[in-house]
Structures are given as structure tokens and as C-alpha cells.
Scaffold this motif. Structure first.
Motif, PDB file in Angstrom:
ATOM      1  N   GLN A 155      -2.823   6.542  -9.731  1.00  0.00           N
ATOM      2  CA  GLN A 155      -1.937   6.329 -10.874  1.00  0.00           C
ATOM      3  C   GLN A 155      -1.194   7.586 -11.310  1.00  0.00           C
ATOM      4  O   GLN A 155      -0.045   7.529 -11.693  1.00  0.00           O
ATOM      5  CB  GLN A 155      -2.730   5.757 -12.057  1.00  0.00           C
ATOM      6  N   GLY A 156      -1.828   8.737 -11.248  1.00  0.00           N
ATOM      7  CA  GLY A 156      -1.170   9.955 -11.700  1.00  0.00           C
ATOM      8  C   GLY A 156      -0.022  10.412 -10.814  1.00  0.00           C
ATOM      9  O   GLY A 156       0.756  11.278 -11.205  1.00  0.00           O
ATOM     10  N   PHE A 157       0.111   9.820  -9.635  1.00  0.00           N
ATOM     11  CA  PHE A 157       1.137  10.231  -8.678  1.00  0.00           C
ATOM     12  C   PHE A 157       2.272   9.220  -8.568  1.00  0.00           C
ATOM     13  O   PHE A 157       3.218   9.442  -7.817  1.00  0.00           O
ATOM     14  CB  PHE A 157       0.516  10.424  -7.285  1.00  0.00           C
ATOM     15  N   MET A 158       2.161   8.123  -9.293  1.00  0.00           N
ATOM     16  CA  MET A 158       3.121   7.036  -9.102  1.00  0.00           C
ATOM     17  C   MET A 158       4.025   6.860 -10.309  1.00  0.00           C
ATOM     18  O   MET A 158       3.732   7.318 -11.407  1.00  0.00           O
ATOM     19  CB  MET A 158       2.364   5.730  -8.816  1.00  0.00           C
ATOM     20  N   ALA A 159       5.131   6.158 -10.083  1.00  0.00           N
ATOM     21  CA  ALA A 159       6.060   5.847 -11.164  1.00  0.00           C
ATOM     22  C   ALA A 159       5.354   5.027 -12.240  1.00  0.00           C
ATOM     23  O   ALA A 159       4.453   4.226 -11.949  1.00  0.00           O
ATOM     24  CB  ALA A 159       7.251   5.069 -10.614  1.00  0.00           C
ATOM     25  N   ASN A 160       5.779   5.217 -13.452  1.00  0.00           N
ATOM     26  CA  ASN A 160       5.151   4.553 -14.598  1.00  0.00           C
ATOM     27  C   ASN A 160       5.904   3.268 -14.917  1.00  0.00           C
ATOM     28  O   ASN A 160       6.995   3.291 -15.498  1.00  0.00           O
ATOM     29  CB  ASN A 160       5.168   5.505 -15.805  1.00  0.00           C
ATOM     30  N   ASP A 202       0.787  -1.232   0.000  1.00  0.00           N
ATOM     31  CA  ASP A 202       0.000   0.000   0.000  1.00  0.00           C
ATOM     32  C   ASP A 202       0.821   1.284   0.000  1.00  0.00           C
ATOM     33  O   ASP A 202       0.245   2.369  -0.041  1.00  0.00           O
ATOM     34  CB  ASP A 202      -0.912   0.016   1.233  1.00  0.00           C
ATOM     35  N   THR A 203       2.137   1.196   0.110  1.00  0.00           N
ATOM     36  CA  THR A 203       2.958   2.402   0.020  1.00  0.00           C
ATOM     37  C   THR A 203       3.220   2.718  -1.447  1.00  0.00           C
ATOM     38  O   THR A 203       2.950   1.901  -2.332  1.00  0.00           O
ATOM     39  CB  THR A 203       4.264   2.205   0.797  1.00  0.00           C
ATOM     40  N   PHE A 204       3.766   3.896  -1.734  1.00  0.00           N
ATOM     41  CA  PHE A 204       3.701   4.399  -3.107  1.00  0.00           C
ATOM     42  C   PHE A 204       4.511   3.610  -4.129  1.00  0.00           C
ATOM     43  O   PHE A 204       4.027   3.311  -5.212  1.00  0.00           O
ATOM     44  CB  PHE A 204       4.052   5.896  -3.144  1.00  0.00           C
ATOM     45  N   ALA A 205       5.743   3.258  -3.814  1.00  0.00           N
ATOM     46  CA  ALA A 205       6.502   2.463  -4.779  1.00  0.00           C
ATOM     47  C   ALA A 205       5.870   1.090  -4.946  1.00  0.00           C
ATOM     48  O   ALA A 205       5.798   0.561  -6.060  1.00  0.00           O
ATOM     49  CB  ALA A 205       7.958   2.335  -4.348  1.00  0.00           C
ATOM     50  N   ALA A 206       5.396   0.515  -3.841  1.00  0.00           N
ATOM     51  CA  ALA A 206       4.721  -0.783  -3.913  1.00  0.00           C
ATOM     52  C   ALA A 206       3.443  -0.682  -4.741  1.00  0.00           C
ATOM     53  O   ALA A 206       3.141  -1.568  -5.553  1.00  0.00           O
ATOM     54  CB  ALA A 206       4.409  -1.290  -2.510  1.00  0.00           C
ATOM     55  N   MET A 207       2.677   0.391  -4.556  1.00  0.00           N
ATOM     56  CA  MET A 207       1.454   0.576  -5.339  1.00  0.00           C
ATOM     57  C   MET A 207       1.750   0.675  -6.825  1.00  0.00           C
ATOM     58  O   MET A 207       0.963   0.232  -7.654  1.00  0.00           O
ATOM     59  CB  MET A 207       0.720   1.839  -4.892  1.00  0.00           C
ATOM     60  N   SER A 208       2.898   1.242  -7.182  1.00  0.00           N
ATOM     61  CA  SER A 208       3.204   1.459  -8.596  1.00  0.00           C
ATOM     62  C   SER A 208       3.371   0.160  -9.366  1.00  0.00           C
ATOM     63  O   SER A 208       3.292   0.156 -10.601  1.00  0.00           O
ATOM     64  CB  SER A 208       4.473   2.313  -8.732  1.00  0.00           C
ATOM     65  N   VAL A 209       3.600  -0.954  -8.662  1.00  0.00           N
ATOM     66  CA  VAL A 209       3.738  -2.242  -9.336  1.00  0.00           C
ATOM     67  C   VAL A 209       2.570  -3.177  -9.026  1.00  0.00           C
ATOM     68  O   VAL A 209       2.622  -4.365  -9.319  1.00  0.00           O
ATOM     69  CB  VAL A 209       5.086  -2.919  -8.998  1.00  0.00           C
ATOM     70  N   CYS A 210       1.504  -2.629  -8.417  1.00  0.00           N
ATOM     71  CA  CYS A 210       0.255  -3.379  -8.297  1.00  0.00           C
ATOM     72  C   CYS A 210      -0.510  -3.263  -9.618  1.00  0.00           C
ATOM     73  O   CYS A 210      -0.213  -2.412 -10.456  1.00  0.00           O
ATOM     74  CB  CYS A 210      -0.600  -2.814  -7.171  1.00  0.00           C
ATOM     75  N   ASP A 211      -1.515  -4.126  -9.781  1.00  0.00           N
ATOM     76  CA  ASP A 211      -2.305  -4.091 -11.008  1.00  0.00           C
ATOM     77  C   ASP A 211      -2.875  -2.693 -11.225  1.00  0.00           C
ATOM     78  O   ASP A 211      -3.550  -2.143 -10.353  1.00  0.00           O
ATOM     79  CB  ASP A 211      -3.446  -5.113 -10.920  1.00  0.00           C
ATOM     80  N   PRO A 212      -2.625  -2.065 -12.400  1.00  0.00           N
ATOM     81  CA  PRO A 212      -3.023  -0.675 -12.610  1.00  0.00           C
ATOM     82  C   PRO A 212      -4.504  -0.472 -12.907  1.00  0.00           C
ATOM     83  O   PRO A 212      -4.998   0.648 -12.841  1.00  0.00           O
ATOM     84  CB  PRO A 212      -2.178  -0.255 -13.821  1.00  0.00           C
ATOM     85  N   VAL A 213      -5.212  -1.555 -13.216  1.00  0.00           N
ATOM     86  CA  VAL A 213      -6.627  -1.425 -13.581  1.00  0.00           C
ATOM     87  C   VAL A 213      -7.529  -2.043 -12.523  1.00  0.00           C
ATOM     88  O   VAL A 213      -8.410  -1.389 -11.969  1.00  0.00           O
ATOM     89  CB  VAL A 213      -6.902  -2.074 -14.953  1.00  0.00           C
ATOM     90  N   ASN A 214      -7.292  -3.293 -12.229  1.00  0.00           N
ATOM     91  CA  ASN A 214      -8.171  -4.009 -11.311  1.00  0.00           C
ATOM     92  C   ASN A 214      -7.637  -4.077  -9.888  1.00  0.00           C
ATOM     93  O   ASN A 214      -8.241  -4.692  -9.024  1.00  0.00           O
ATOM     94  CB  ASN A 214      -8.399  -5.439 -11.826  1.00  0.00           C
ATOM     95  N   GLY A 215      -6.482  -3.461  -9.661  1.00  0.00           N
ATOM     96  CA  GLY A 215      -5.902  -3.473  -8.326  1.00  0.00           C
ATOM     97  C   GLY A 215      -6.589  -2.485  -7.408  1.00  0.00           C
ATOM     98  O   GLY A 215      -7.575  -1.839  -7.746  1.00  0.00           O
ATOM     99  N   MET A 216      -6.043  -2.335  -6.211  1.00  0.00           N
ATOM    100  CA  MET A 216      -6.657  -1.484  -5.200  1.00  0.00           C
ATOM    101  C   MET A 216      -6.240  -0.017  -5.337  1.00  0.00           C
ATOM    102  O   MET A 216      -6.763   0.835  -4.637  1.00  0.00           O
ATOM    103  CB  MET A 216      -6.257  -1.991  -3.812  1.00  0.00           C
ATOM    104  N   HIS A 217      -5.317   0.307  -6.235  1.00  0.00           N
ATOM    105  CA  HIS A 217      -4.669   1.603  -6.158  1.00  0.00           C
ATOM    106  C   HIS A 217      -4.734   2.428  -7.448  1.00  0.00           C
ATOM    107  O   HIS A 217      -3.956   3.347  -7.631  1.00  0.00           O
ATOM    108  CB  HIS A 217      -3.205   1.411  -5.761  1.00  0.00           C
ATOM    109  N   GLN A 218      -5.687   2.099  -8.339  1.00  0.00           N
ATOM    110  CA  GLN A 218      -5.740   2.847  -9.594  1.00  0.00           C
ATOM    111  C   GLN A 218      -6.031   4.330  -9.365  1.00  0.00           C
ATOM    112  O   GLN A 218      -5.676   5.175 -10.190  1.00  0.00           O
ATOM    113  CB  GLN A 218      -6.784   2.238 -10.545  1.00  0.00           C
ATOM    114  N   LEU A 219      -6.634   4.657  -8.231  1.00  0.00           N
ATOM    115  CA  LEU A 219      -6.921   6.047  -7.886  1.00  0.00           C
ATOM    116  C   LEU A 219      -5.665   6.915  -7.887  1.00  0.00           C
ATOM    117  O   LEU A 219      -5.720   8.106  -8.183  1.00  0.00           O
ATOM    118  CB  LEU A 219      -7.580   6.086  -6.497  1.00  0.00           C
TER     119      LEU A 219
END
Length: 431
Positions: free
Chosen positions: A170-175, A151-168
Motif C-alpha cells: 500500500q505505501g508504494f501504490m497510488a491512493n 498483480d501489477t502495481f496500478a492494478a494492485m492499487s484498485v484491489c481491496d486495500p484491506v482484505n485483498g492480496m496486496h495490502q503489503l
């Protein structure tokens, strides 16, 4: 007593933010007064068989006398000292254990606060490694769709970008670079075409990739999917071919859950960086570890900074390390392999639900049993049914699953299985 219970629950709902829960329409939170063995006791009197091992961590059950004693002994000496410039026996013993039991080549250990932080540490290690090698363009991460890493930011950046918990966010995370999720199930026949697109992505992006991160064999909170070991083997070979580090996130799978001590062993591979957490302390305290090769550690240490740029306040907490040492000793003494084999055999009974019209798929691997439904369940309603059946199971979305403590008895496991089989047909549990 009844008034106090009501006041406490009302306060909880109005002021305490639980994970993945709305503050305007909160899910019910049941008040626990005691936990022992595989049972959670509520203040309303119910004793529930815990099918979740408190998010997969309490592998030896609650209130275990051996871990209790280890912690009592340590707290009488000291519960914490800073890890900068100081060390202590619990941390030394733990790191010795981890180096000995993890896949070959992982000789350096960084102790962190939680699983999500261990992923942050792994990502920082990879990026600082390439920076130290004067390859500053290698800063991106590649992973597969359907994954979850925290749930932290770098970890969120490698979670599923569409169906994961953190798509909200996306604009703040590494691509990152995302490959298709592994398409061949654990027990299906392998087909080399399953990695064609993965090979193409490595060829196209390797010059900018610092690391490839993946949950070995089991994609956990991103979907509870079990994929073919050959896929993981192919990932290891592609990382070697294209000079990309491999990070294995074994926070959920480590310490025996899949039937191997570490899920990487299903493919007979070793990563460059390994993330551990959850069951590490037997669910007693938050603690995680990130292990890496000597080559990575020495390269980072010879770089511009001269040190690895991370240092949590509670790094190497002696109390947590003492719990971890006791937990890992129990793992060996309790013959975890036979425990997991017994759980896996019993969980096969969930296959009775495969023909139910609301069930998409039933799958079992090691100490993990999953019933995937056709549509999402209503968490509050289905949990109320489970409590009536004397069990604690917390589904999410379309996944009704159990990952019980390893010490669960056959009778207790049957209680979990029968509860799922009896509750799924209820018409009022759907979203």
C-alpha cells in the motif's frame, strides 16, 4: 522413473516459485503429463476432472483440435513479428471479432500480454485521456471494496486495500478512492439506498477522478461475490453525471461465464473502457485486449504525446491471436448459452451444503459455483482429498469454488459436485 519424479518434485519445491506460495513451506505441486478435454493427467497416474478451467481460461477444454490446427497453421507461417509498423491477418481478424461482439461503442482495440497488463493499459488510457483534455487533476481511480484487478502495481492499487492480496504494498501504490462493496446480491430485491454512499463519494471526488473501475456483476478473486445488476447501472449513470470514465474489468467474466456474453449485459450498459483476457485464447496462450471508445482514442491522439504511451514487445502476437480467433469461433459454434445454462442447473445441487455448520453460503451464477465456508480451509489438505475423488479444485481462503470448462459433460460435472459435497464434511481440511 520414480527417482526422476522425486528429483523433479524436490527441484521444483526448492527452486521454482509458484503463485502465492511460500518458498520455505511450499504447497504441494502435482506434476502434469497430459491434458485433454476436461481432464488433467498426473505423472502418478490420476486423471482429474478440472473444475478450475486453469484459472477460468480453458473454456473449450484442453488439446482442442480446432485451436491446435489454427496454431499449427500459424506457426508454419510465422509465430511473431513486432507490432510497431507491422500488422498481420490474425490480429486484424481478432480485432474485428472483438469490436463486433463487445458492448456498443467500443471501437478501438489495444492488444496486450495479460489481464493484469490490460488493466494497466486501461488506467493509463484514462489518465492520458484527461491529460489530453487539459484536466491534469483527474488522475485518481475510484473502485469498490472487495475487488481484484491483477498483480501489477496500478492494478494492485484498485484491489481491496484491506482484505485483498496486496495490502503489503500500500505505501508504494497510488491512493485510490474506495466505495463500499456492492451490498445487494444478484437475486435480491433492489433498494436505492444501496448507492447512497457511492453517490456521496462521486459528489465529493469527481473533480479528481479519472475513472471508476469495477468487475461487472461478479467480484472474482476478491471474494467470488455476485451483486445486483442495478448497482452496475447506477455506476454507469453516476460516471455520466460526474464526467468520470467507466472501466469494466471483464477478464474473468467475459465470453459467457456469467450467462451473458459479457457481464455488462446483465445491466444493459456499455463501459468507456473494457478489459478482456483469460478465456480469450481458450487458455492456450497469454493474451489480453483493452477496448475503448473512439472519443477516448482520438482525444489521446490529439494530446501532448500524440500517441498512446504503451507498447509491449509481444503486442498482437500472431500465434496468440490465431488461438483467440479459433477460440471465439468455437464459442459461437458450441452454443455457449446452452452450455452455461446446463452447468448452472447442475451446480444448483451444491445447495445441499447450505445447512452444513461449516458452510456460510452457497451461490451459483452461470458457470460459477461457490461454497463459502465459515473459516478458511487448509489448501494442501483439501486438495489431497479432491485428488482422491478424481478432481482438480483449488480453493482459496474460505472459498471452495468451481468454474469448469464449458464443454464439461453432465457426468463429469457431477463428479466435481459430489467431490465438494463429500469433502467439505471432513474435519481435517480446516486451516
Amino acid at each position: 522413473m520414480i527417482k526422476k519424479h522425486t528429483d523433479d518434485i524436490q527441484f521444483d519445491q526448492q527452486h521454482i516459485w509458484h503463485p502465492y506460495t511460500s518458498m520455505t513451506t511450499p504447497l504441494p505441486a502435482y506434476k502434469v503429463v497430459k491434458a485433454k478435454g476436461v481432464h488433467i493427467e498426473l505423472d502418478s497416474g490420476e486423471k482429474l476432472v478440472d473444475g478450475m478451467a486453469s484459472w477460468w481460461s480453458v473454456v473449450h477444454g484442453y488439446n482442442h483440435p480446432v485451436i491446435n490446427q489454427a496454431m499449427h497453421q500459424q506457426i508454419d507461417d510465422f509465430s511473431h513479428v513486432m507490432f510497431g509498423g507491422l500488422t498481420h491477418q490474425p490480429a486484424i481478424d481478432l480485432c474485428r471479432r472483438l469490436i463486433k461482439m463487445t458492448p456498443e461503442g467500443l471501437d478501438k482495440v489495444f492488444l496486450a500480454d495479460s489481464g493484469s497488463v490490460s488493466v494497466e493499459v486501461a488506467i493509463k488510457m484514462a489518465i492520458q485521456y484527461w491529460h489530453s483534455k487539459k484536466q491534469q487533476k483527474k488522475t485518481r481511480l475510484m473502485t469498490v471494496l472487495g475487488g481484484y484487478h491483477g498483480d501489477t502495481f496500478a492494478a494492485m492499487s484498485v484491489c481491496d486495500p484491506v482484505n485483498g492480496m496486496h495490502q503489503l504494498f500500500q505505501g508504494f501504490m497510488a491512493n485510490g478512492v474506495f466505495a463500499p462493496r456492492p451490498g445487494i446480491n444478484f437475486d435480491e430485491s433492489w433498494d436505492d439506498s444501496a448507492v447512497t454512499e457511492l453517490q456521496n463519494l462521486f459528489a465529493a471526488h469527481h473533480q479528481e477522478l479519472a475513472a471508476f473501475i469495477i468487475e461487472p456483476i461478479v467480484q472474482g478473486a476478491g471474494g467470488m461475490r455476485f451483486y445486483h445488476p442495478e448497482y452496475l447501472k447506477q455506476v454507469r449513470e453516476l460516471c455520466d453525471q460526474y464526467n468520470v470514465l467507466l472501466i469494466a474489468d471483464e477478464i474473468a467474466t467475459g465470453f459467457g461465464r456469467t450467462g451473458k456474453l459479457f457481464a455488462c449485459e446483465h445491466a444493459n450498459i456499455s463501459p468507456d473502457i473494457l478489459c478482456l483476457g483469460k478465456a480469450l485464447t481458450g487458455g492456450y496462450l497469454t493474451l489480453a485486449a483493452t477496448l475503448c471508445t473512439t472519443e477516448i482514442a482520438e482525444t489521446i491522439s490529439s494530446g501532448e504525446a500524440g500517441v498512446f504511451m504503451h507498447g509491449p514487445t509481444f503486442m498482437g502476437n500472431p500465434l496468440a491471436c490465431s488461438a483467440a480467433n479459433a477460440s471465439l469461433a468455437l464459442l459461437e459454434q458450441n452454443h455457449w448459452q446452452s452450455q452455461i445454462e446446463s452447468i448452472e442447473t447442475s451446480l444448483q445441487a451444491l445447495a445441499d451444503l447450505q445447512s452444513h455448520p461449516q458452510v456460510e453460503n452457497v451461490r451459483v451464477l452461470g458457470g460459477i459455483g461457490v461454497v463459502e465456508t465459515v473459516r478458511p480451509v487448509n489448501t494442501a489438505k483439501i486438495q489431497a482429498h479432491f485428488i482422491k475423488h478424481g478432481v482438480w479444485i483449488r480453493p482459496f481462503g474460505k472459498l471452495v469454488y468451481v468454474m469448469p470448462p464449458y464443454v464439461i459433460s453432465n457426468d463429469e460435472l457431477q463428479t466435481l459436485i459430489e467431490a465438494i459435497i463429500n469433502v467439505i464434511p471432513n474435519e481435517d481440511i480446516w486451516g
